[in-house]
Design a protein around this motif. Structure first.
Motif, mmCIF file in Angstrom:
data_model
loop_
_atom_site.group_PDB
_atom_site.id
_atom_site.type_symbol
_atom_site.label_atom_id
_atom_site.label_comp_id
_atom_site.label_asym_id
_atom_site.label_seq_id
_atom_site.Cartn_x
_atom_site.Cartn_y
_atom_site.Cartn_z
ATOM 1 N N GLU A 140 0.836 -1.206 0.000
ATOM 2 C CA GLU A 140 0.000 0.000 0.000
ATOM 3 C C GLU A 140 0.867 1.251 0.000
ATOM 4 O O GLU A 140 0.573 2.224 -0.722
ATOM 5 N N ARG A 141 1.927 1.243 0.792
ATOM 6 C CA ARG A 141 2.807 2.417 0.826
ATOM 7 C C ARG A 141 3.599 2.547 -0.474
ATOM 8 O O ARG A 141 3.883 3.653 -0.930
ATOM 9 N N ALA A 142 3.942 1.406 -1.080
ATOM 10 C CA ALA A 142 4.637 1.448 -2.374
ATOM 11 C C ALA A 142 3.742 2.039 -3.451
ATOM 12 O O ALA A 142 4.182 2.854 -4.272
ATOM 13 N N VAL A 143 2.464 1.655 -3.449
ATOM 14 C CA VAL A 143 1.514 2.205 -4.430
ATOM 15 C C VAL A 143 1.273 3.684 -4.174
ATOM 16 O O VAL A 143 1.121 4.473 -5.105
ATOM 17 N N GLN A 144 1.259 4.071 -2.898
ATOM 18 C CA GLN A 144 1.087 5.489 -2.570
ATOM 19 C C GLN A 144 2.284 6.302 -3.057
ATOM 20 O O GLN A 144 2.127 7.423 -3.542
ATOM 21 N N ALA A 145 3.484 5.721 -2.931
ATOM 22 C CA ALA A 145 4.689 6.423 -3.381
ATOM 23 C C ALA A 145 4.789 6.442 -4.895
ATOM 24 O O ALA A 145 5.306 7.400 -5.480
ATOM 25 N N ASP A 148 1.464 5.309 -10.247
ATOM 26 C CA ASP A 148 1.358 4.886 -11.648
ATOM 27 C C ASP A 148 2.069 3.567 -11.919
ATOM 28 O O ASP A 148 2.230 3.187 -13.085
ATOM 29 N N SER A 149 2.488 2.866 -10.888
ATOM 30 C CA SER A 149 3.177 1.594 -11.058
ATOM 31 C C SER A 149 2.151 0.470 -11.218
ATOM 32 O O SER A 149 1.482 0.088 -10.248
ATOM 33 N N VAL A 150 2.014 -0.045 -12.445
ATOM 34 C CA VAL A 150 1.067 -1.135 -12.704
ATOM 35 C C VAL A 150 1.492 -2.395 -11.951
ATOM 36 O O VAL A 150 0.652 -3.141 -11.428
ATOM 37 N N GLU A 151 2.790 -2.629 -11.895
ATOM 38 C CA GLU A 151 3.289 -3.810 -11.188
ATOM 39 C C GLU A 151 2.914 -3.758 -9.706
ATOM 40 O O GLU A 151 2.465 -4.758 -9.127
ATOM 41 N N GLY A 152 3.079 -2.593 -9.084
ATOM 42 C CA GLY A 152 2.713 -2.454 -7.684
ATOM 43 C C GLY A 152 1.218 -2.670 -7.459
ATOM 44 O O GLY A 152 0.806 -3.334 -6.505
ATOM 45 N N LEU A 153 0.396 -2.122 -8.352
ATOM 46 C CA LEU A 153 -1.048 -2.313 -8.243
ATOM 47 C C LEU A 153 -1.424 -3.779 -8.405
ATOM 48 O O LEU A 153 -2.299 -4.300 -7.698
ATOM 49 N N TYR A 154 -0.771 -4.455 -9.355
ATOM 50 C CA TYR A 154 -1.074 -5.866 -9.605
ATOM 51 C C TYR A 154 -0.802 -6.712 -8.350
ATOM 52 O O TYR A 154 -1.652 -7.502 -7.926
ATOM 53 N N PHE A 155 0.371 -6.534 -7.764
ATOM 54 C CA PHE A 155 0.716 -7.335 -6.590
ATOM 55 C C PHE A 155 -0.155 -6.972 -5.383
ATOM 56 O O PHE A 155 -0.487 -7.840 -4.571
ATOM 57 N N LEU A 156 -0.532 -5.703 -5.292
ATOM 58 C CA LEU A 156 -1.422 -5.311 -4.192
ATOM 59 C C LEU A 156 -2.789 -5.971 -4.366
ATOM 60 O O LEU A 156 -3.379 -6.467 -3.393
ATOM 61 N N GLY A 157 -3.292 -5.993 -5.598
ATOM 62 C CA GLY A 157 -4.573 -6.650 -5.854
ATOM 63 C C GLY A 157 -4.537 -8.130 -5.530
ATOM 64 O O GLY A 157 -5.470 -8.673 -4.932
ATOM 65 N N ARG A 158 -3.441 -8.799 -5.913
ATOM 66 C CA ARG A 158 -3.310 -10.221 -5.599
ATOM 67 C C ARG A 158 -3.246 -10.443 -4.088
ATOM 68 O O ARG A 158 -3.795 -11.422 -3.561
ATOM 69 N N ALA A 159 -2.565 -9.537 -3.391
ATOM 70 C CA ALA A 159 -2.479 -9.655 -1.933
ATOM 71 C C ALA A 159 -3.852 -9.478 -1.287
ATOM 72 O O ALA A 159 -4.205 -10.193 -0.338
ATOM 73 N N TYR A 160 -4.631 -8.514 -1.804
ATOM 74 C CA TYR A 160 -5.991 -8.331 -1.289
ATOM 75 C C TYR A 160 -6.831 -9.598 -1.498
ATOM 76 O O TYR A 160 -7.603 -9.992 -0.626
ATOM 77 N N MET A 161 -6.709 -10.217 -2.669
ATOM 78 C CA MET A 161 -7.480 -11.436 -2.941
ATOM 79 C C MET A 161 -7.078 -12.552 -1.979
ATOM 80 O O MET A 161 -7.918 -13.303 -1.492
ATOM 81 N N ALA A 162 -5.776 -12.671 -1.711
ATOM 82 C CA ALA A 162 -5.311 -13.711 -0.784
ATOM 83 C C ALA A 162 -5.839 -13.501 0.620
ATOM 84 O O ALA A 162 -6.027 -14.463 1.376
ATOM 85 N N ALA A 170 -10.766 -5.407 -6.521
ATOM 86 C CA ALA A 170 -11.437 -4.971 -7.749
ATOM 87 C C ALA A 170 -11.098 -3.515 -8.067
ATOM 88 O O ALA A 170 -10.845 -3.162 -9.228
ATOM 89 N N LYS A 171 -11.056 -2.670 -7.048
ATOM 90 C CA LYS A 171 -10.715 -1.255 -7.273
ATOM 91 C C LYS A 171 -9.271 -1.112 -7.758
ATOM 92 O O LYS A 171 -8.977 -0.311 -8.650
ATOM 93 N N VAL A 172 -8.382 -1.911 -7.170
ATOM 94 C CA VAL A 172 -6.968 -1.834 -7.559
ATOM 95 C C VAL A 172 -6.770 -2.316 -8.992
ATOM 96 O O VAL A 172 -6.056 -1.689 -9.783
ATOM 97 N N PHE A 173 -7.407 -3.436 -9.354
ATOM 98 C CA PHE A 173 -7.265 -3.951 -10.719
ATOM 99 C C PHE A 173 -7.905 -3.005 -11.745
ATOM 100 O O PHE A 173 -7.429 -2.900 -12.873
ATOM 101 N N GLU A 174 -8.956 -2.333 -11.351
ATOM 102 C CA GLU A 174 -9.564 -1.350 -12.248
ATOM 103 C C GLU A 174 -8.580 -0.220 -12.552
ATOM 104 O O GLU A 174 -8.457 0.238 -13.698
ATOM 105 N N ARG A 175 -7.873 0.243 -11.528
ATOM 106 C CA ARG A 175 -6.846 1.280 -11.732
ATOM 107 C C ARG A 175 -5.726 0.761 -12.627
ATOM 108 O O ARG A 175 -5.221 1.476 -13.491
#
Length: 394
Positions: A140-145, A148-162, A170-175
């Protein structure tokens, strides 16, 4: 962070040295200027004395000229080797003030525009997380920093699903889709998160997302798995079996997920039989492709070879296809629904197909130089098929 600030301090000291150096050099330059000014004053006094002596009649014109030349030579000798006079003076106060302001200004600019938070995050990610919550906090802090990092959003979304947070995922993957475009994997992840966030309610929007993903990539594992889950939940067991079988073919041998997936296929098969249905045998064809001896000197090793099955009575588009090279011939390949070009047009959707192999120097599956075609055959229950590339492609 200690290493960072030490490095910054050393660079700051170097900058201050450049600013304070003129002050240290200024004393020597001032002494040179004072000596030069004294020599000029003495020269002017000497010239005035010579002029007074001529006026008194003590010196004639020749003696006056000689005296002036000697005074000029003495002045030149005294000032030779001195540094050039400075054209402007900063004074001593200004460099000191600047030297004090530079570190303060630099620190302020760095705190405003710098990346101290990213440096700290980099060092933190170098250490293993203590818990799933710790990992999510870091992401979350990496995405905040880096928003625009798609890779950071992708891993955050996967972490939320886990962590069973599909709505947040869903909100993260939409972004991520908005930033990176409609990539098949992102569309599948987005659809999956929405499906679980809506308590497993299948909607036209989810159908459209997975259709789009599978059209771009027929082997997208997330969309195949999601379609299988949705079909199973709606008691469409044959569809669930088909999607999960296609997914299983994408997983490497020995993958633990294959065992779990096979368990789902077995449960779907049992329920299908209990409902009075009969599982449809998966469409799969094995074909051996060879190149006629007469063509071996007319092709190149790196020429593309497209091996595909198309409907005997239907659209000319391949239902399942694979690509190899001439250097790999002869070769034995397997065509199944996992090799479908479009999710809506699979090998199992047609009872009779035709096998084709085409050599294309330009790498185009629809046209080439040489071709081999087989007779129409059933799409299921066939043994090894043989196909020879032996004639020009017209």
């Amino acid at each position: 962070m200690i290493e960072f600030w030490l490095s910054a301090g050393l660079l700051l000291l170097a900058a201050l040295a450049f600013l304070l150096l003129p002050i240290l050099r200024g004393r020597r330059q001032q002494a040179e200027e004072d000596r030069t000014a004294l020599n000029v004053a003495l020269y002017q006094e000497r010239i005035a004395e010579l002029a007074a002596q001529q006026a008194a009649g003590t010196l004639d014109a020749a003696q006056l000229a000689k005296g002036r030349d000697e005074a000029a030579r003495e002045l030149l000798a005294d000032t030779e080797g001195a540094e050039p006079l400075r054209q402007g003076h900063l004074g001593k106060a200004l460099p000191i003030v600047v030297a004090l302001l530079v570190p303060l200004l630099g620190l302020g600019l760095y705190l405003h525009y710098g990346a101290a938070d990213k440096v700290e995050l980099t060092q933190e990610f170098a250490q293993a997380p203590q818990s799933p919550q710790d990992m999510i906090s870091r992401l979350e802090r990496a995405v905040q920093a880096q928003p625009d990092s798609v890779e950071g959003l992708y891993f955050l979304g996967r972490a939320y699903m886990a962590e069973q947070r599909p709505a947040d995922a869903a909100k993260v993957f939409e972004r991520a889709v908005a930033l990176a475009g409609r990539l098949p994997d992102l569309l599948g992840q987005w659809a999956q998160a929405q499906y679980f966030a809506a308590n497993k309610q299948w909607t036209p929007q989810l159908q459209a997302l997975t259709d789009e993903a599978l059209k771009a990539d027929p082997n997208d594992v997330t969309s195949l798995g999601l379609r299988g889950i949705a079909a199973f939940e709606q008691a469409r067991y044959q569809e669930a079996i088909d999607y999960w079988q296609r997914l299983s073919l994408q997983l490497p041998e020995g993958d633990a997920s294959r065992a779990a997936l096979q368990g789902g296929i077995d449960r779907a098969t049992e329920r299908l039989k209990a409902a009075g249905g009969k599982p449809v045998e998966a469409a799969k064809l094995t074909v051996r492709v060879e190149l006629a001896a007469a063509l071996k000197d007319k092709v190149k090793p790196d020429d593309s070879v497209f091996i595909f099955a198309r409907a005997s009575n239907g659209p000319p588009m391949p239902l399942a296809a694979k690509r190899v090279s001439v250097a790999q011939l002869p070769i034995e390949v397997e065509l199944s629904d996992a090799d479908a070009m479009l999710a809506q047009m699979k090998l199992s959707d047609f009872s009779e197909v035709q096998l084709v192999a085409r050599v294309s120097r330009a790498g185009q599956p629809t046209q080439g130089e040489w071709i081999g075609q087989g007779a129409p055959i059933p799409s299921r229950g066939q043994g090894l098929q043989h196909l020879t590339i032996d004639r020009p492609d017209q």
